[in-house]
Structures are given as C-alpha cells and as structure tokens.
Write a protein that holds these residues in place. Structure first.
Motif, PDB file in Angstrom:
ATOM      1  N   SER A  31       0.857  -1.175   0.000  1.00 24.87           N
ATOM      2  CA  SER A  31       0.000   0.000   0.000  1.00 24.87           C
ATOM      3  C   SER A  31       0.894   1.225   0.000  1.00 24.87           C
ATOM      4  CB  SER A  31      -0.911   0.023   1.238  1.00 24.87           C
ATOM      5  OG  SER A  31      -0.163   0.317   2.405  1.00 24.87           O
ATOM      6  N   LEU A  32       0.309   2.360  -0.306  1.00 24.88           N
ATOM      7  CA  LEU A  32       1.040   3.612  -0.253  1.00 24.88           C
ATOM      8  C   LEU A  32       0.254   4.560   0.636  1.00 24.88           C
ATOM      9  CD1 LEU A  32       3.199   5.111  -2.912  1.00 24.88           C
ATOM     10  CD2 LEU A  32       1.702   6.659  -1.654  1.00 24.88           C
ATOM     11  N   GLN A  33       0.964   5.219   1.523  1.00 23.09           N
ATOM     12  CA  GLN A  33       0.312   6.095   2.490  1.00 23.09           C
ATOM     13  C   GLN A  33       0.840   7.510   2.351  1.00 23.09           C
ATOM     14  OE1 GLN A  33       0.948   4.258   6.326  1.00 23.09           O
ATOM     15  NE2 GLN A  33      -0.033   2.347   5.694  1.00 23.09           N
ATOM     16  N   GLY A  91       5.738   3.907   1.410  1.00 21.96           N
ATOM     17  CA  GLY A  91       5.333   2.610   0.900  1.00 21.96           C
ATOM     18  C   GLY A  91       5.355   1.593   2.025  1.00 21.96           C
ATOM     19  N   GLU A  92       4.333   0.794   2.084  1.00 24.70           N
ATOM     20  CA  GLU A  92       4.230  -0.190   3.151  1.00 24.70           C
ATOM     21  C   GLU A  92       4.660  -1.553   2.633  1.00 24.70           C
ATOM     22  OE1 GLU A  92       0.288  -0.956   4.624  1.00 24.70           O
ATOM     23  OE2 GLU A  92       1.041  -1.349   6.641  1.00 24.70           O
ATOM     24  N   GLY A  97       4.301  -4.599   7.840  1.00 25.67           N
ATOM     25  CA  GLY A  97       3.991  -3.222   7.486  1.00 25.67           C
ATOM     26  C   GLY A  97       5.069  -2.194   7.733  1.00 25.67           C
ATOM     27  N   LYS A  98       6.338  -2.585   7.550  1.00 26.65           N
ATOM     28  CA  LYS A  98       7.432  -1.612   7.636  1.00 26.65           C
ATOM     29  C   LYS A  98       7.221  -0.526   6.597  1.00 26.65           C
ATOM     30  CE  LYS A  98      11.578  -2.854   6.040  1.00 26.65           C
ATOM     31  NZ  LYS A  98      12.892  -3.532   6.047  1.00 26.65           N
TER      32      LYS A  98
ATOM     33  N   GLY B  98      -0.311  -7.012  13.810  1.00 31.88           N
ATOM     34  CA  GLY B  98       1.011  -7.322  13.315  1.00 31.88           C
ATOM     35  C   GLY B  98       1.071  -7.466  11.813  1.00 31.88           C
ATOM     36  N   TYR B  99       0.105  -6.867  11.118  1.00 37.10           N
ATOM     37  CA  TYR B  99       0.045  -7.030   9.673  1.00 37.10           C
ATOM     38  C   TYR B  99      -0.043  -5.682   8.991  1.00 37.10           C
ATOM     39  CZ  TYR B  99      -1.101 -11.656  11.318  1.00 37.10           C
ATOM     40  OH  TYR B  99      -1.063 -12.853  11.978  1.00 37.10           O
ATOM     41  N   SER B 100       0.044  -5.709   7.677  1.00 33.29           N
ATOM     42  CA  SER B 100      -0.067  -4.479   6.889  1.00 33.29           C
ATOM     43  C   SER B 100      -1.481  -3.910   6.995  1.00 33.29           C
ATOM     44  CB  SER B 100       0.241  -4.768   5.420  1.00 33.29           C
ATOM     45  OG  SER B 100       1.560  -5.209   5.272  1.00 33.29           O
TER      46      SER B 100
END
Lengths: 111, 115
Positions: A31-33, A91-92, A97-98, B98-100
């Motif tokens: 995803s993009l934030q 960017g995720e 989700g780094k 813990g997820y996107s």
C-alpha cells in the motif's frame, strides 16, 4: 537512501491556489500512504491507497495511486494556511507493514 | 489523550556518551516501530517489535544501537558511544495488529543532538 522520490521538495503558494505533490518509486508496495508532519510532531496519516488506479478524496485533498502501484499524487484544491506542513509518502512492505518514506515535500501556504 | 508518548523530547549528549530514549505506545498495541529522521529527510526504519519479540532490526545503523521491549509495552532505544552523525529525531510508532494496512500512530519524537 530514500527509495521513494517526492517532487517538488518545496512548494510555496498563496491561499486559494491549487497544488500537486508527486511520489514515484521503482518498487511496488502493498500500500502507499500519505502523511502530514508539523514541526515538533510525528507524522499523521492522511490516507492509505491500496489498489492500482485508486482515487480517494478527503475534503479538499485528492489522492491518486498509479495503475502499476508505483506512483502516487496528492492534489490540494484551494489551499489554506492550515495545509502548511511536510507531506510525506510512504510505501508499506508486506507482512508487518514496515514503512519506507520519501524525503517529503515542504508546503507553505501564505494568507 | 492516549497517544504514543516519547521521552525525553530533547536530548543533548556529548560525543561518546550513551543515551536511552523511551517510547510508551498506545495501550494494547502489538506492534512497535522505531524510525530515525535526519534534518530535511523522511523517517527511516530502524527496528520493529511484535509484542516483546524484535522481529526486524535491519535498519539499525551500527552495533552501537540497541532496542528492547521486554514486557511487550514500553520500548527503549539505546545508543552507545554517540557520534555526531547520530543527531536526528527518533520517532516511535505503534499499531494494533502485526500485519499491513493497520494505521501506525506516531509519537512526537525525541530530538537528539550530539555535540
């Protein structure tokens, strides 16, 4: 090293004008934030876009996600002084989700 | 409010000193991230915890940087023998899962200046 390239780096406009900020990447993200950060504070999430070609509107802000999910834009209509801030795209990554951030676009809206 | 808090907000250290930066995440948040933001740049990922487990420390710039979250809530980022290039704002963020796709909530950051 910022994998996401934002342009322009700095934007100064008068109240009432429109502006567009761009975010480009060579990588595809889950995803993009978009975030806005004010001095002395942490970034605050504005929107998350997930699907290629997606368009989201948040009052005077319009966010687009490119078809290939590598680029995005933020458009502000009739900017107000309260829109002043550092706009960051991120960017995720997959799994937990780094976030990988661009360098940011500093927007200044003068009355 | 019950947001993410960080302390101290400002820290000045002489080169070679050790520093410890604290993060209090939102209660119940499983995930905790540390980021480093240099002047004029976007935040850069340092490390990630899921509860007390440090699952990703790939962004830590050197072995002088150490992070812990022993009870799965409060986290501490420690920098040993600080150098001038460590001067930056250190941001902590937490999120529920813990997820996107879960929103990360950021603290105000700790501004570290190394003289």
């Amino acid at each position: 090293t910022q994998l996401l390239k934002q342009s322009p780096q700095f934007l100064s406009i008068q109240e009432g004008e429109n502006l567009t900020v761009y975010c480009n990447s060579s990588s595809v993200f889950s995803s993009l934030q978009w975030y806005r950060q004010e001095p002395g504070e942490g970034p605050v999430l504005l929107v998350t876009v997930v699907t290629g070609g997606e368009v989201k509107k948040l009052k005077r802000l319009t966010f687009q996600f490119g078809d290939a999910r590598k680029d995005s834009s933020l458009h502000i209509t009739a900017a107000q002084p309260g829109d002043t801030g550092l706009y960051l795209c991120a960017g995720e990554g997959p799994s937990w989700g780094k976030l990988q951030f661009g360098a940011g676009t500093q927007v200044v809206v003068t009355p | 409010g019950a947001g993410v808090s960080q302390s101290p907000r400002y820290k000045v250290a002489k080169r070679g000193q050790d520093v410890a930066l604290r993060c209090d995440p939102i209660s119940g948040h499983v995930s905790l991230f540390w980021y480093q933001q240099a002047l004029g740049q976007g935040p850069e990922f340092l490390t990630y915890f899921q509860n007390e487990a440090q699952l990703d420390k790939s962004g830590l710039p050197s072995d002088r940087f150490f992070a812990e979250r022993p009870e799965g809530s409060v986290s501490t980022l420690k920098i040993q023998r600080t150098q001038q290039e460590d001067s930056a704002v250190y941001l902590c963020a937490s999120k529920t899962g813990g997820y996107s796709y879960n929103e990360q909530f950021f603290g105000p950051g700790t501004r570290l200046t190394v003289l």
